[in-house]
Write a protein that holds these residues in place. Structure first.
Motif, short mmCIF file in Angstrom:
data_model
loop_
_atom_site.label_atom_id
_atom_site.label_comp_id
_atom_site.label_asym_id
_atom_site.label_seq_id
_atom_site.Cartn_x
_atom_site.Cartn_y
_atom_site.Cartn_z
N TYR A 1 0.73 -1.18 0.03
CA TYR A 1 0.06 0.01 -0.09
C TYR A 1 0.79 1.36 0.12
N VAL A 2 0.75 2.05 -1.03
CA VAL A 2 1.51 3.28 -1.12
C VAL A 2 0.46 4.51 -0.69
N LEU A 3 1.03 5.27 0.30
CA LEU A 3 0.06 6.24 0.73
C LEU A 3 0.92 7.65 0.07
N ASN A 4 0.21 7.77 -1.10
CA ASN A 4 0.98 8.95 -2.10
C ASN A 4 0.41 10.10 -1.62
N LYS A 5 1.06 11.42 -2.24
CA LYS A 5 0.70 12.66 -1.99
C LYS A 5 0.90 13.03 -0.38
N CYS A 6 1.86 12.49 0.24
CA CYS A 6 2.12 12.55 1.69
C CYS A 6 2.57 14.16 1.84
N ASP A 7 2.97 14.67 0.81
CA ASP A 7 3.26 16.34 0.94
C ASP A 7 1.98 16.96 1.48
N LEU A 8 0.92 16.65 0.97
CA LEU A 8 -0.25 17.29 1.04
C LEU A 8 -1.25 16.78 2.18
N ALA A 9 -0.68 15.76 2.91
CA ALA A 9 -1.43 15.17 3.89
C ALA A 9 -1.09 15.68 5.41
#
Ligand SMILES: Nc1nc2c(ncn2[C@@H]2O[C@H](COP(=O)(O)OP(=O)(O)OP(=O)(O)O)[C@@H](O)[C@H]2O)c(=O)[nH]1
Ligand SMILES: [Mg+2]
Length: 285
Positions: A56-64
């Motif tokens: 599972y890749v939690l992407n856009k972690c820069d926005l989270a």
């Protein structure tokens, strides 16, 4: 508020194509949006995977806001998980390392038997979560087409990268949403086709939710100090000068601006899903 519903023909086709392609894959790279990992998860895909390992890749972690908290939940439940920003080359090492670990045992066994082979991965997830961007990050160049709206990838595409082959797939959502709150989260982040959404509904409910969870984000950017969601929208119009002839509010322009601010991170780092929403992953069964 209407119940959100969206399962166009091209998505049904994409799921059927994945059903076939998964047979030649050794593992699954499931891309979720770190701002709403539960909302961007489609349980109906899981049955295609068989017993293949899933990353599972939690992407856009820069926005989270605090993606690591979710990574911990996944790992505590025995699921392989990594948080990345696919738009930043510094995440390349993390994602490549996580993929390697996923197939390490298989590779070791193959090595003991003296053969070397290509490992294939199905890259799947909701529209606009960054699947194609992630593949380009791993490849080191733009092999797959990307874009800031849902439904950019229309057909499957194999991308060959040394000893790995990654299958880029079109984004898919479940045929129906069980939880309208989570479906709204998908709409806010741009995973549903904006053309089928009611802009008023989306923006006003986004205000409602943000005012509870991130009031400072609304105060800082728009000077909002409370009131109903419609009053908040009035404030945005006044503050940003979104006015029509006769000083009437240009609501549509304001709504588009608010949604765009949220999506581009101009309201700060925001996570919409609660940790309890991870129940959708069915780990406790
Ligand atoms: N800020 C940020 N933007 C990202 C990240 N990953 C992808 N994006 C942006 O998100 C948008 C969608 O990326 P795509 O790679 O096209 O998404 P996709 O999952 O392939 O979308 P579909 O093919 O439509 O299903 C693009 O504008 C990317 O630049 C990330 O980690 N952080
Ligand atoms: Mg794509």
């Amino acid at each position: 508020m209407k119940t959100l519903q969206w399962f166009p023909g091209h998505m049904a086709k994409a799921v059927r194509a994945m059903e076939k392609s998964v047979a030649v894959c050794d593992g699954i790279i499931y891309v979720l949006d770190a701002r709403c990992p539960a909302a961007s998860y489609n349980r109906t895909l899981e049955k295609l995977f068989g017993n293949r390992p899933v990353l599972y890749v939690l992407n856009k972690c820069d926005l989270a806001d605090g993606a690591e908290k979710f990574v911990k939940i996944f790992k505590d439940n025995g699921a392989a998980c990594v948080a990345v920003n696919a738009a930043d080359s510094r995440s390349k090492r993390d994602i490549a390392g996580a993929i390697s670990s996923l197939i390490e045992e298989r590779r070791k066994k193959d090595g003991e038997r003296g053969f070397k082979r290509t490992f294939r991965f199905l890259v799947c997830g909701a529209p606009n979560t960054g699947k194609s961007t992630l593949i380009n990050l791993i490849a080191g160049n733009a092999r797959a087409r990307t874009g800031d709206k849902a439904g950019v990838t229309r057909g499957e595409q194999w991308i060959r990268l040394g000893e790995w082959e990654l299958l880029d797939t079109p984004g898919t959502t479940p045929p129906s949403f069980e939880n309208n709150r989570l479906a709204l989260h998908l709409a806010y982040v741009g995973s549903l086709n904006d053309e089928i959404l009611d802009l008023d509904d989306i923006c006003l409910s986004l205000f409602e939710e943000l005012w509870v969870k991130y009031p400072a984000a609304l105060s800082c950017r728009y000077g909002i100090e409370g009131g109903s969601p419609l009053e908040m929208l009035d404030k945005v119009c006044a503050r940003r000068g979104f006015l029509l002839r006769g000083n009437e509010c240009d609501y549509e322009r304001a709504e588009r601006a608010v949604i765009d601010d949220f999506r581009k991170g101009r309201l700060g780092r925001i996570t919409l899903d609660e940790q309890a929403d991870c129940a959708v992953f069915g780990w406790n069964k």
